[in-house]
Design an enzyme around this catalytic site. Structure first.
Site, short mmCIF file in Angstrom:
data_model
loop_
_atom_site.label_atom_id
_atom_site.label_comp_id
_atom_site.label_asym_id
_atom_site.label_seq_id
_atom_site.Cartn_x
_atom_site.Cartn_y
_atom_site.Cartn_z
N ASN A 154 -53.86 -41.21 7.91
CA ASN A 154 -54.75 -42.04 7.08
C ASN A 154 -55.97 -42.59 7.82
O ASN A 154 -56.92 -43.07 7.20
CB ASN A 154 -53.97 -43.21 6.43
CG ASN A 154 -53.05 -42.76 5.33
OD1 ASN A 154 -52.05 -43.41 5.03
ND2 ASN A 154 -53.34 -41.64 4.69
N GLY B 156 -55.54 -43.90 -5.09
CA GLY B 156 -56.95 -43.51 -5.20
C GLY B 156 -57.25 -42.91 -6.56
O GLY B 156 -58.24 -43.27 -7.21
N ASP C 57 -47.80 -42.67 -3.57
CA ASP C 57 -49.00 -41.85 -3.65
C ASP C 57 -49.72 -42.04 -4.99
O ASP C 57 -49.08 -42.28 -6.01
CB ASP C 57 -48.60 -40.38 -3.47
CG ASP C 57 -49.78 -39.49 -3.15
OD1 ASP C 57 -50.86 -40.01 -2.83
OD2 ASP C 57 -49.62 -38.26 -3.24
N GLU D 23 -31.80 -36.66 -1.34
CA GLU D 23 -32.22 -36.16 -2.65
C GLU D 23 -33.70 -36.47 -2.80
O GLU D 23 -34.15 -37.55 -2.42
CB GLU D 23 -31.42 -36.85 -3.76
CG GLU D 23 -29.96 -36.53 -3.75
CD GLU D 23 -29.67 -35.05 -3.99
OE1 GLU D 23 -30.41 -34.42 -4.77
OE2 GLU D 23 -28.73 -34.53 -3.37
C1 FPP Z 1 -51.57 -43.17 -1.02
O1 FPP Z 1 -52.41 -43.12 -2.13
C2 FPP Z 1 -51.40 -44.56 -0.63
C3 FPP Z 1 -51.74 -45.06 0.59
C4 FPP Z 1 -52.31 -44.26 1.67
C5 FPP Z 1 -51.59 -46.49 0.88
C6 FPP Z 1 -50.39 -47.12 0.27
C7 FPP Z 1 -50.53 -48.57 0.32
C8 FPP Z 1 -50.14 -49.42 -0.65
C9 FPP Z 1 -49.46 -48.98 -1.87
C10 FPP Z 1 -50.33 -50.85 -0.50
C11 FPP Z 1 -49.58 -51.30 0.71
C12 FPP Z 1 -49.04 -52.61 0.54
C13 FPP Z 1 -48.46 -53.28 1.52
C14 FPP Z 1 -47.77 -54.51 1.19
C15 FPP Z 1 -48.49 -52.84 2.92
P1 FPP Z 1 -53.81 -42.40 -1.98
O2 FPP Z 1 -54.83 -43.40 -1.64
O3 FPP Z 1 -53.67 -41.25 -1.03
O4 FPP Z 1 -54.03 -41.89 -3.44
P2 FPP Z 1 -54.75 -40.53 -3.85
O5 FPP Z 1 -53.88 -39.42 -3.35
O6 FPP Z 1 -54.79 -40.62 -5.33
O7 FPP Z 1 -56.12 -40.54 -3.22
#
Ligand code: FPP
Length: 247
Positions: free
Chosen positions: A69, A24, A21, A208
């Site tokens: 998402n 963004g 997480d 955990e």
């Molecule tokens: C959450 O952060 C992250 C996601 C929804 C996507 C996670 C994906 C990756 C880390 C890359 C994936 C890579 C591969 C190889 C599949 P957020 O966007 O919700 O962050 P925020 O809460 O700060 O908005």
């Protein structure tokens, strides 16, 4: 990064699950588009996969795209759909050299064909690998997984393959997307949020939980090592009195 000398290699988690997480917010802090955060997040995936494998972790499960998402802007969703293929293309040689086996958790229905094809190719190519299982939870939601599980059990009951009286916890575990794998010993969530967000609801019953106050792109090998150390200090009792990670 190899296991530090003062860490007990016998008491490491077998299965580590991660909620990656904060991509963004990482981007926002830098005045960048959210997609730049996901790109940086993918670099962290590369590092953490190597690191977990070096530490001898048996199963690593990464939450890459949730059933929730889809509510994001279409451009962001389209970007996230490209990442698995990109990651697998660029890392395949190393994944093969390390003997890492790719698996996917989640609902394949609804995933764009190109993304699905890339993931399936990765799954097939690595199917015989004997090493760490790298699970991508993609179009995954814990409740949706439980619905799929109940449906498949109900179907077997209807066909006469299963009788309701014999259904127990193992029956459910055997019908989940994670069948055949141990439950996570440790869940890591980055960004400081302290929620499960519909992740592995059945499987995390005794895990955990570790909440790391760093955005995912900033999560380093050192943070992984700290997570391993923290795990070793936790007392695991599974509702009983005597199981622990530190003797
Ligand atoms: C959450 O952060 C992250 C996601 C929804 C996507 C996670 C994906 C990756 C880390 C890359 C994936 C890579 C591969 C190889 C599949 P957020 O966007 O919700 O962050 P925020 O809460 O700060 O908005």
């Amino acid at each position: 990064m190899a296991v530090a000398a003062d860490v007990d290699a016998q008491r490491l988690p077998q299965h580590v699950a991660i909620i990656m997480d904060g991509n963004g917010r990482w981007a926002q802090c830098r005045g960048l588009p959210r997609t730049a955060g996901h790109r940086a997040g993918m670099e962290t995936v590369r590092r953490v996969v190597r690191c977990a494998d070096d530490w001898g972790i048996r199963v690593l499960t990464l939450f890459a795209f949730s059933t929730e998402n889809w509510r994001r802007p279409v451009t962001e969703v389209a970007y996230l759909m490209r990442l698995p293929g990109e990651y697998l293309r660029s890392e395949m040689d190393e994944l093969m050299a390390r003997g890492i086996r790719i698996q996917m958790l989640g609902d394949r229905v609804g995933v764009p064909a190109l993304t699905l094809r890339a993931v399936e190719r990765g799954v097939v190519q690595t199917a015989a690998n004997p090493g760490m299982v790298l699970n991508f939870a993609f179009n995954y939601g814990g409740r949706a997984e439980l619905v799929r599980t109940v449906r498949s059990i109900a179907k077997e009951v209807k066909n006469g393959q299963l009788s309701p009286e014999t259904i127990d916890e193992q029956t459910i575990a055997d019908h989940l997307d994670t069948r055949g794998l141990p439950d996570p010993d440790l869940l890591i969530r980055t960004s400081g949020e302290q929620r499960l967000s519909n992740y592995l609801l059945w499987q995390l019953a005794y895990s955990e939980l570790l909440f790391v106050p760093k955005f995912w792109p900033d999560f380093s090998e050192m943070d992984f090592e700290m997570a391993m150390r923290e795990f070793q200090h936790r007392q695991r009792r599974f509702g009983g009195v005597s199981v622990s990670n530190n003797g």
